[in-house]
Motif scaffolding. Structure first.
Motif, PDB file in Angstrom:
ATOM      1  N   ASP A  89       2.258  -5.495   0.196  1.00 44.92           N
ATOM      2  CA  ASP A  89       0.813  -5.491  -0.037  1.00 44.92           C
ATOM      3  C   ASP A  89       0.565  -5.860  -1.492  1.00 44.92           C
ATOM      4  O   ASP A  89       1.035  -5.175  -2.398  1.00 44.92           O
ATOM      5  CB  ASP A  89       0.246  -4.102   0.267  1.00 44.92           C
ATOM      6  N   THR A  90      -0.177  -6.937  -1.723  1.00 47.35           N
ATOM      7  CA  THR A  90      -0.473  -7.374  -3.094  1.00 47.35           C
ATOM      8  C   THR A  90      -1.879  -6.970  -3.531  1.00 47.35           C
ATOM      9  O   THR A  90      -2.339  -7.384  -4.597  1.00 47.35           O
ATOM     10  CB  THR A  90      -0.361  -8.906  -3.225  1.00 47.35           C
ATOM     11  N   SER A 112      -2.849   1.116  -1.595  1.00 43.10           N
ATOM     12  CA  SER A 112      -1.860   0.673  -0.610  1.00 43.10           C
ATOM     13  C   SER A 112      -1.665   1.678   0.516  1.00 43.10           C
ATOM     14  O   SER A 112      -1.237   1.299   1.610  1.00 43.10           O
ATOM     15  CB  SER A 112      -0.529   0.353  -1.292  1.00 43.10           C
ATOM     16  N   LYS A 125       4.059  -1.947  -2.358  1.00 37.35           N
ATOM     17  CA  LYS A 125       3.055  -2.542  -3.248  1.00 37.35           C
ATOM     18  C   LYS A 125       3.763  -3.329  -4.343  1.00 37.35           C
ATOM     19  O   LYS A 125       4.573  -2.778  -5.098  1.00 37.35           O
ATOM     20  CB  LYS A 125       2.175  -1.461  -3.870  1.00 37.35           C
ATOM     21  N   ASN A 128       0.591  -6.989  -7.382  1.00 36.71           N
ATOM     22  CA  ASN A 128      -0.854  -6.771  -7.471  1.00 36.71           C
ATOM     23  C   ASN A 128      -1.392  -6.960  -8.886  1.00 36.71           C
ATOM     24  O   ASN A 128      -2.563  -7.280  -9.062  1.00 36.71           O
ATOM     25  CB  ASN A 128      -1.226  -5.376  -6.966  1.00 36.71           C
ATOM     26  N   LEU A 180       4.275   5.374  -2.515  1.00 37.24           N
ATOM     27  CA  LEU A 180       2.893   4.891  -2.487  1.00 37.24           C
ATOM     28  C   LEU A 180       1.931   5.908  -3.083  1.00 37.24           C
ATOM     29  O   LEU A 180       0.876   5.540  -3.600  1.00 37.24           O
ATOM     30  CB  LEU A 180       2.468   4.552  -1.059  1.00 37.24           C
ATOM     31  N   SER A 183       1.564   4.926  -6.513  1.00 40.86           N
ATOM     32  CA  SER A 183       1.200   3.529  -6.764  1.00 40.86           C
ATOM     33  C   SER A 183      -0.117   3.381  -7.512  1.00 40.86           C
ATOM     34  O   SER A 183      -0.429   2.289  -8.001  1.00 40.86           O
ATOM     35  CB  SER A 183       1.152   2.738  -5.452  1.00 40.86           C
ATOM     36  N   GLN A 187      -2.454   0.329 -10.297  1.00 46.46           N
ATOM     37  CA  GLN A 187      -3.720  -0.200  -9.804  1.00 46.46           C
ATOM     38  C   GLN A 187      -4.559  -0.772 -10.952  1.00 46.46           C
ATOM     39  O   GLN A 187      -4.276  -0.536 -12.128  1.00 46.46           O
ATOM     40  CB  GLN A 187      -4.491   0.913  -9.077  1.00 46.46           C
TER      41      GLN A 187
END
Length: 219
Positions: A89-90, A112, A125, A128, A180, A183, A187
């Motif tokens: 997941d980007t 994510s 992740k 991003n 996650l 994560s 962000q």
């Protein structure tokens, strides 16, 4: 490796370029139709597909569509992937600029985690906070001093290692952010977001992160 990329914007397009150049079999999809990807597929040798089938036979899938569009991905789009396929997941949450309000994320759920729940599959992740052009311009060989490093977060150590190995092959070091649940440290609005630092710098920036989301990244 057979790789499906869902999303052919700046990140998806440049990952298609880099991964095909490394010899991977890449299938790419966008929100329109395979015909609209002819320039990219002619350039790279990738295969264009509908989003519902971009992951068919894939060992690794990259979801790189705007966050607000994740719930609109075709139902069951991962069903044709190889069992145990790794999903990257980007995504980033941009409520004011693009995505509108997503209550669960506003209430503190890592972005994510929300993506994983929407698609019904664990995710890792990565990418991003990476500038798309850096994927083309900044790769270096392993061991290069001050090699550009990317943070990576995920719950499954084996899946995370697959992603870290892929990023190394692309020309970048990696730093393990954690699960996650950790994560949020990578962000938008955190110190590491958009960093071009090496692994030591990325670790320092991850450690400096604060859990409160900055006002410009809240609805």
């Amino acid at each position: 490796m057979r790789i499906g990329i869902i999303g052919a914007g700046n990140i998806g397009g440049n990952l298609t370029r880099r991964l095909t150049a490394l010899g991977h079999q890449v299938t790419v999809a966008n929100s329109r139709s395979p015909e609209t990807l002819s320039a990219l597929t002619d350039e790279t040798g990738a295969t264009a597909a509908e989003a519902a089938h971009a992951a068919d036979g894939a060992e690794l899938v990259i979801v790189t569509v705007p966050l607000k569009n994740v719930p609109d991905l075709p139902k069951g789009f991962l069903e044709g992937a190889v069992p145990g396929a790794v999903v990257i997941d980007t995504n980033n949450y941009y409520p004011q600029q693009r995505d509108g309000r997503i209550d669960a994320i506003e209430d503190g759920l890592p972005e994510s985690r929300w993506v994983s729940a929407q698609i019904g599959h664990p995710v890792v992740k990565a990418f991003n906070g990476t500038y798309a052009q850096d994927l083309l311009d900044r790769p270096t060989a392993p061991g290069t001093p001050h090699r550009h490093a990317l943070p990576v977060a995920g719950d499954d150590p084996a899946a995370k290692q697959v992603v870290r190995d892929l990023i190394d092959a692309l020309g970048f070091d990696t730093v393990d952010t954690g699960t996650l649940d950790d994560s949020w440290r990578q962000q938008p609005g955190t110190p590491v977001y958009g960093s071009r630092g090496d692994a030591e710098e990325v670790r320092r920036l991850l450690d400096a992160a604060q859990p409160e989301r900055p006002a410009e990244f809240r609805a």
